[in-house]
Design a protein around this motif. Sequence first.
Motif, PDB file in Angstrom:
ATOM      1  N   ALA A  22       0.831  -1.207   0.000  1.00 33.51           N
ATOM      2  CA  ALA A  22       0.000   0.000   0.000  1.00 33.51           C
ATOM      3  C   ALA A  22       0.865   1.257   0.000  1.00 33.51           C
ATOM      4  N   ALA A  23       1.948   1.240   0.759  1.00 34.93           N
ATOM      5  CA  ALA A  23       2.842   2.401   0.798  1.00 34.93           C
ATOM      6  C   ALA A  23       3.552   2.595  -0.546  1.00 34.93           C
ATOM      7  N   VAL A  24       3.894   1.500  -1.216  1.00 35.74           N
ATOM      8  CA  VAL A  24       4.535   1.604  -2.529  1.00 35.74           C
ATOM      9  C   VAL A  24       3.553   2.196  -3.543  1.00 35.74           C
ATOM     10  N   VAL A  25       2.308   1.774  -3.503  1.00 33.92           N
ATOM     11  CA  VAL A  25       1.301   2.329  -4.411  1.00 33.92           C
ATOM     12  C   VAL A  25       1.091   3.821  -4.127  1.00 33.92           C
ATOM     13  N   ALA A  26       1.015   4.182  -2.861  1.00 34.35           N
ATOM     14  CA  ALA A  26       0.859   5.593  -2.501  1.00 34.35           C
ATOM     15  C   ALA A  26       2.064   6.410  -2.957  1.00 34.35           C
ATOM     16  N   THR A  27       3.259   5.842  -2.845  1.00 33.15           N
ATOM     17  CA  THR A  27       4.465   6.524  -3.306  1.00 33.15           C
ATOM     18  C   THR A  27       4.429   6.733  -4.812  1.00 33.15           C
ATOM     19  N   TYR A  28       3.967   5.743  -5.542  1.00 31.54           N
ATOM     20  CA  TYR A  28       3.843   5.867  -6.996  1.00 31.54           C
ATOM     21  C   TYR A  28       2.926   7.035  -7.357  1.00 31.54           C
ATOM     22  N   PHE A  29       1.765   7.101  -6.721  1.00 31.23           N
ATOM     23  CA  PHE A  29       0.825   8.180  -7.035  1.00 31.23           C
ATOM     24  C   PHE A  29       1.357   9.539  -6.588  1.00 31.23           C
ATOM     25  N   ALA A  30       2.056   9.585  -5.477  1.00 32.71           N
ATOM     26  CA  ALA A  30       2.646  10.852  -5.037  1.00 32.71           C
ATOM     27  C   ALA A  30       3.729  11.308  -6.002  1.00 32.71           C
ATOM     28  N   ALA A  31       4.539  10.364  -6.487  1.00 30.67           N
ATOM     29  CA  ALA A  31       5.613  10.709  -7.423  1.00 30.67           C
ATOM     30  C   ALA A  31       5.048  11.186  -8.754  1.00 30.67           C
ATOM     31  N   THR A  32       4.032  10.501  -9.260  1.00 30.75           N
ATOM     32  CA  THR A  32       3.444  10.939 -10.525  1.00 30.75           C
ATOM     33  C   THR A  32       2.708  12.264 -10.358  1.00 30.75           C
ATOM     34  N   GLY A  55       7.558  12.577   0.572  1.00 32.93           N
ATOM     35  CA  GLY A  55       8.400  12.273   1.730  1.00 32.93           C
ATOM     36  C   GLY A  55       7.691  11.406   2.753  1.00 32.93           C
ATOM     37  N   ILE A  56       6.440  11.698   2.993  1.00 37.49           N
ATOM     38  CA  ILE A  56       5.655  10.889   3.932  1.00 37.49           C
ATOM     39  C   ILE A  56       5.510   9.464   3.411  1.00 37.49           C
ATOM     40  N   ASP A  57       5.218   9.340   2.124  1.00 31.85           N
ATOM     41  CA  ASP A  57       5.045   8.012   1.539  1.00 31.85           C
ATOM     42  C   ASP A  57       6.348   7.221   1.538  1.00 31.85           C
ATOM     43  N   LEU A  58       7.462   7.869   1.238  1.00 29.31           N
ATOM     44  CA  LEU A  58       8.754   7.180   1.276  1.00 29.31           C
ATOM     45  C   LEU A  58       9.112   6.752   2.694  1.00 29.31           C
ATOM     46  N   THR A  59       8.760   7.569   3.669  1.00 25.77           N
ATOM     47  CA  THR A  59       8.980   7.202   5.066  1.00 25.77           C
ATOM     48  C   THR A  59       8.150   5.978   5.434  1.00 25.77           C
ATOM     49  N   ALA A  60       6.913   5.935   4.949  1.00 28.40           N
ATOM     50  CA  ALA A  60       6.045   4.780   5.205  1.00 28.40           C
ATOM     51  C   ALA A  60       6.624   3.522   4.567  1.00 28.40           C
ATOM     52  N   VAL A  61       7.156   3.623   3.346  1.00 25.45           N
ATOM     53  CA  VAL A  61       7.777   2.472   2.688  1.00 25.45           C
ATOM     54  C   VAL A  61       8.971   1.982   3.507  1.00 25.45           C
ATOM     55  N   GLY A  62       9.828   2.895   3.921  1.00 28.02           N
ATOM     56  CA  GLY A  62      11.001   2.518   4.705  1.00 28.02           C
ATOM     57  C   GLY A  62      10.650   1.902   6.047  1.00 28.02           C
ATOM     58  N   THR A  63       9.681   2.492   6.718  1.00 25.42           N
ATOM     59  CA  THR A  63       9.294   1.998   8.039  1.00 25.42           C
ATOM     60  C   THR A  63       8.655   0.616   7.950  1.00 25.42           C
ATOM     61  N   THR A  64       7.712   0.445   7.037  1.00 28.07           N
ATOM     62  CA  THR A  64       7.075  -0.863   6.926  1.00 28.07           C
ATOM     63  C   THR A  64       8.054  -1.917   6.417  1.00 28.07           C
ATOM     64  N   GLY A  65       8.958  -1.527   5.541  1.00 24.77           N
ATOM     65  CA  GLY A  65       9.984  -2.469   5.084  1.00 24.77           C
ATOM     66  C   GLY A  65      10.886  -2.914   6.220  1.00 24.77           C
ATOM     67  N   PHE A  66      11.283  -1.969   7.060  1.00 27.01           N
ATOM     68  CA  PHE A  66      12.118  -2.282   8.221  1.00 27.01           C
ATOM     69  C   PHE A  66      11.394  -3.217   9.191  1.00 27.01           C
ATOM     70  N   LEU A  67      10.132  -2.903   9.488  1.00 26.97           N
ATOM     71  CA  LEU A  67       9.376  -3.727  10.427  1.00 26.97           C
ATOM     72  C   LEU A  67       9.094  -5.118   9.867  1.00 26.97           C
ATOM     73  N   TRP A  68       8.863  -5.202   8.561  1.00 24.25           N
ATOM     74  CA  TRP A  68       8.657  -6.495   7.914  1.00 24.25           C
ATOM     75  C   TRP A  68       9.935  -7.331   8.004  1.00 24.25           C
ATOM     76  N   LYS A  69      11.074  -6.728   7.705  1.00 19.18           N
ATOM     77  CA  LYS A  69      12.365  -7.424   7.779  1.00 19.18           C
ATOM     78  C   LYS A  69      12.656  -7.881   9.211  1.00 19.18           C
ATOM     79  N   ARG A  70      12.345  -7.026  10.172  1.00 12.82           N
ATOM     80  CA  ARG A  70      12.561  -7.390  11.576  1.00 12.82           C
ATOM     81  C   ARG A  70      11.691  -8.583  11.979  1.00 12.82           C
TER      82      ARG A  70
END
Length: 83
Positions: A22-32, A55-70
């Motif tokens: 969901a964060a990746v999709v939101a980042t795509y729409f924010a970037a476009t 920036g908010i969307d990229l932060t969400a991608v990074g945070t959820t990616g980190f928590l998923w990896k953990r």
Amino acid sequence: REEAEAPFAKARLFVWPTLFAAAVVATYFAATGMLAVAVGAREQAAGSSPLVDLGIDLTAVGTTGFLWKRELDARDSRLRRIA
């Protein structure tokens, strides 16, 4: 035994990738959207900043990616300890 030690681990292993996607999709729409404003194809909405949104969307991608990896690392650690 793994389920007894971490009862909601399977649910979290479903939720983190879902939130990441969901964060990746939101980042795509924010970037476009930011690109459309940059080239003049769309007017910038009042009180909105595409750069802040991205920036908010990229932060969400990074945070959820980190928590998923953990969560994956914790699962692997539990399985190694149990085996």
